[in-house]
Design an enzyme around this catalytic site. Structure first.
Site, PDB file in Angstrom:
ATOM      1  N   SER A  43       0.845  -1.193   0.000  1.00  0.00           N
ATOM      2  CA  SER A  43       0.000   0.000   0.000  1.00  0.00           C
ATOM      3  C   SER A  43       0.878   1.239   0.000  1.00  0.00           C
ATOM      4  O   SER A  43       2.066   1.178   0.337  1.00  0.00           O
ATOM      5  CB  SER A  43      -0.900   0.016   1.235  1.00  0.00           C
ATOM      6  N   ASP A  44       0.316   2.376  -0.348  1.00  0.00           N
ATOM      7  CA  ASP A  44       1.001   3.634  -0.101  1.00  0.00           C
ATOM      8  C   ASP A  44       0.840   3.964   1.381  1.00  0.00           C
ATOM      9  O   ASP A  44       0.110   3.296   2.123  1.00  0.00           O
ATOM     10  CB  ASP A  44       0.446   4.747  -0.992  1.00  0.00           C
ATOM     11  N   ALA A  45       1.525   5.004   1.819  1.00  0.00           N
ATOM     12  CA  ALA A  45       1.575   5.314   3.246  1.00  0.00           C
ATOM     13  C   ALA A  45       0.174   5.506   3.823  1.00  0.00           C
ATOM     14  O   ALA A  45      -0.556   6.410   3.406  1.00  0.00           O
ATOM     15  CB  ALA A  45       2.416   6.564   3.478  1.00  0.00           C
ATOM     16  N   ASN A  46      -0.179   4.633   4.769  1.00  0.00           N
ATOM     17  CA  ASN A  46      -1.443   4.713   5.501  1.00  0.00           C
ATOM     18  C   ASN A  46      -2.672   4.522   4.627  1.00  0.00           C
ATOM     19  O   ASN A  46      -3.801   4.763   5.079  1.00  0.00           O
ATOM     20  CB  ASN A  46      -1.578   6.046   6.252  1.00  0.00           C
ATOM     21  N   SER A  47      -2.508   4.092   3.369  1.00  0.00           N
ATOM     22  CA  SER A  47      -3.680   4.043   2.493  1.00  0.00           C
ATOM     23  C   SER A  47      -4.621   2.897   2.838  1.00  0.00           C
ATOM     24  O   SER A  47      -5.786   2.916   2.422  1.00  0.00           O
ATOM     25  CB  SER A  47      -3.270   3.985   1.017  1.00  0.00           C
TER      26      SER A  47
END
Length: 768
Positions: free
Chosen positions: A274-278
């Site tokens: 995932s992208d950051a915190n996505s």
């Protein structure tokens, strides 16, 4: 037993030993930046509950944390270290949009191979790059990380970067069983590439970072997917999903994207992060009900690892497996992919970094040479009236270097760099002073302050700031001093543009104007009558309408990197010849965007260039534009055969056995260097399909060659046009389509090329 078999056996053995909690721990990547993040990450490592860490570059610290991971896991499992190695680690290359402007995949591959060597030396195993998002709205700040607006150029650059990072096809992470194309390992001195952001992130509404995107199937498949397809075919081991909603479903929870398209259609077999915190943000989107639902939805959609700033949603998966909402088989599939990546990096056998070797590699002078050569190749000469450039060093006595970024080493490097060394960075002022030496006096005046951002840069705390003005900067006095310096000079080199922290993630702009009073400074310098060269730092097109009429020479150098100033000096003084070409259409004003060159004809093509009453509808500079100190002419465009037929029919209705749409044609052209100076030309081929299942763009780039041509010499440049170049996704058929039709072919130095030929595939259409 092969190396690949041994790797697969080790992975399967580990899978059989891990508890559910230990498996889930392998699927979490922790930030290691701020104290609270560090504490959480190290606690997870100590219990064997982390699969990856990011944002650490010190070899000694990497060794300490790796030891903590191995000793904390009952099974001795090492951790993957990831980092944003976007355009260099210690040695900084031009930003990716600049590398794309070289139109030189081999140079781009070499550049990213240097970046990989430095990153691997300090202990980094995986880069969150290349960014392969197509960007057609220059208000979007992250276009600086990509290859521009065109899917063909974007695909070539995506594949080249993957090869550079991973070491060619040897670096393929494989099928999730530990196999790496039969070798079992990523090549020494290389690391795993992670193309991002899957998919459509660059189509954010209004160019506003993180906003939703809405793409039809034909645009998704014809424009936004080709660079990902090329990266996967080049062997990319990881894919990062995107933040935003795509067609109403967040990309991180979108099974159609991450499973149906990415895995089943494109054949990707590495792991998805995932992208950051996505993953957590699936709840922010009001898509998931809560944190537990977010984790389950992301894993079910196809996310294998969560990049978590804090409190991972994937921690909730242990309960989900226990309750039967997530199957053990689905969990194991993701864990297998992550363990296979660690096996591919050789971490089970050799997990630690040679700290002495790292210091030697980071200071390799060959890396600085490669950075300078890349910066020279990336520069685009937009304008050169009266052949002001190259400057003649022997005739220069006084050179004025003016502008707030001319002596800013930090801005020379550009955004998305963290492990750089400013002491070894060469600014434009540094470069010109070193190149001109004693004969010419080089005087510097910043002229104007460069406005601060309204919002702080996303990652600026990790590095030093850009060019700013000291508290006692007297704007009026400095402006006047810059004009006096210009008046007293033989030539004025004015270095303007956007600060490096005005572009990148979370750095969209509502205008393309030069920030602050830079345009006023440029106008005043030109008014002095001193011949003026504009050197532009940017990662997107800026409003140059005034400059394009009044400044005789304009050189776009992007953010050129560690050796940027040396490269700029070589280009200005003729030691290097510009050959870069624009990877995007350069609009006149922000009101025109987006305006890709590859638009359809519309119902009234004669009016297409006259759509605005207050501005021309044409770009300021077309896609593919770029001048040279040499001159080139094109002649004798020829196609191997005027007609190729679809199976079962020819133009006269007869049957032609074996004559199918799979046939490939050859297009050739003669390119002559008509000048007395050696040069390099990027020869570009464009196609247009006249009729078929869908209306097709007026032109599409389908081939290019970067060709050195000696003064007075002629080179024959050949391209092949096969089914891949003619194939497209049609909303009319709902599938990939090859039409029996007629094609126009243009070859030249940019997307407005006029040298034309045509060929026909299949029979002419009969009466309707």
């Amino acid at each position: 037993m092969t190396t690949a078999d041994t790797a697969s056996n080790r992975v399967e053995h580990l899978l059989g030993q891990l508890s559910t909690a230990e498996k889930v721990g392998q699927l979490v990547q922790y930030f290691h930046m701020e104290p609270s993040q560090t504490e959480q990450a190290e606690a997870a490592l100590a219990r064997g509950g982390a699969g990856s860490l990011l944002f650490i570059t010190d070899p000694a610290e990497i060794n300490r944390l790796q030891r903590l991971s191995i000793e904390g896991s009952p099974h001795g499992i090492p951790v993957l270290f990831g980092f944003d190695v976007i355009h260099g680690l210690r040695t900084i290359f031009p930003v990716p949009i600049g590398l794309a402007a070289s139109w030189d995949p081999e140079l781009v591959e070499r550049s990213q191979a240097v970046a990989a060597r430095e990153a691997r030396a300090v202990g980094i195993h995986w880069t969150f790059a290349p960014m392969v998002d197509i960007a057609r709205d220059p208000r979007w700040g992250r276009m600086v990380e990509g290859a521009g607006e065109d899917p063909y150029l974007g695909a070539m650059m995506a594949a080249a970067q993957v090869r550079g990072f991973q070491g060619g096809r040897r670096g393929v992470v494989g099928d999730g069983t530990g196999t790496v194309n039969g070798t079992g390992r990523i090549a020494d001195g290389h690391l795993i590439a992670g193309p991002k952001h899957f998919v459509g992130y660059g189509a954010a509404l209004g160019g506003r970072d993180y906003d939703e995107a809405d793409l039809s199937d034909q645009e998704l498949r014809n424009v936004y997917l080709p660079p990902f397809r090329a990266a996967i075919e080049a062997g990319a081991g990881n894919i990062m999903c995107a933040y935003m909603d795509l067609n109403g479903v967040p990309a991180t929870g979108n099974r159609r994207l991450l499973t149906d398209i990415l895995r089943d259609e494109l054949g990707f077999d590495g792991w998805v992060v995932s992208d950051a915190n996505s993953v957590r943000d699936l709840a922010t989107h009001h898509f998931a009900a809560d944190l537990a639902d977010a984790g389950e939805r992301a894993l079910t959609a196809g996310v294998d690892m969560e990049m978590a700033i804090h409190d991972p949603a994937f921690d909730q998966l242990v309960a989900a497996v226990g309750a039967g909402r997530i199957s053990t088989e689905r969990l194991d599939a993701s864990v297998r992919r992550v363990l296979s990546a660690k096996e591919a990096m050789g971490l089970f056998d050799d997990p630690y970094v040679d700290e002495d070797a790292a210091r030697t590699i980071l200071t390799d002078p060959a890396h600085r040479v490669a950075a300078r050569e890349a910066a020279e190749a990336a520069a685009v000469l937009l304008r050169n009236e009266g052949d002001l450039l190259p400057l003649r060093a022997e005739s220069l006595r006084k050179v004025a270097v003016i502008g707030p970024m001319a002596d800013s080493r930090r801005d020379t490097l550009g955004p998305w760099v963290f492990g750089y060394d400013l002491d070894e960075t060469v600014s434009v002022l540094d470069g010109l002073r070193a190149r001109l030496g004693g004969p010419a006096r080089v005087t510097f005046a910043p002229g104007v302050p460069l406005d601060q951002r309204v919002f702080p840069s996303l990652f600026e705390p990790m590095g030093e700031g850009s060019a700013g003005s000291p508290p006692d900067f007297d704007a009026d006095a400095e402006f006047e001093r810059a004009l006096r310096v210009a008046e007293d000079a033989d030539v004025a080199v004015v270095v303007l543009g956007e600060r490096q922290d005005m572009i990148g993630e979370n750095a969209s702009r509502s205008t393309l104007e030069l920030p602050g009073d830079q345009l006023g400074l440029l106008e005043a310098v030109v008014e002095t009558g001193t011949p003026t060269v504009l050197v532009l730092f940017s990662g997107r097109p800026l409003d140059l309408r005034w400059a394009a009429k009044n400044v005789p020479a304009i050189l776009e150098v992007w953010y050129p990197g560690s050796q940027g100033g040396a490269a700029v000096a070589n280009l200005l003084l003729g030691d290097a010849t510009p050959a870069g070409k624009l990877p995007f259409t350069w609009p006149r004003t922000v009101g025109q965007v987006p305006m890709p060159y590859s638009h359809t004809r519309s119902h009234d093509p004669d009016q297409q260039d006259r759509r605005y009453w207050d501005e021309q509808s044409t770009p300021l500079y077309p896609f593919g534009h770029g001048l040279s100190y040499a001159r080139f002419s094109y002649a004798d465009l020829r196609v191997e055969s005027g007609t190729t037929s679809i199976e079962g029919a020819s133009s006269d209705g007869t049957t032609l056995d074996g004559a199918t749409l799979d046939r490939t044609l050859t297009v050739s052209v003669d390119v002559t260097n008509t000048s007395a100076r050696d040069g390099v030309e990027v020869v570009q081929l464009y196609l247009h399909q006249r009729y078929g299942a869908s209306s097709r763009p007026v032109r599409l780039l389908k081939g290019f060659r970067r060709v050195p041509i000696a003064a007075g010499a002629t080179q024959t440049v050949a391209f092949t046009i096969g089914p891949e170049e003619r194939r497209y996704w049609s909303s009319g058929t709902g599938d990939w389509t090859l039409d029996a039709t007629t094609f126009d072919v243009w070859v030249g130095g940019d997307s407005t090329a006029t040298l034309h030929a045509e060929f026909t595939v299949g029979a002419e259409p009969g009466p309707r």
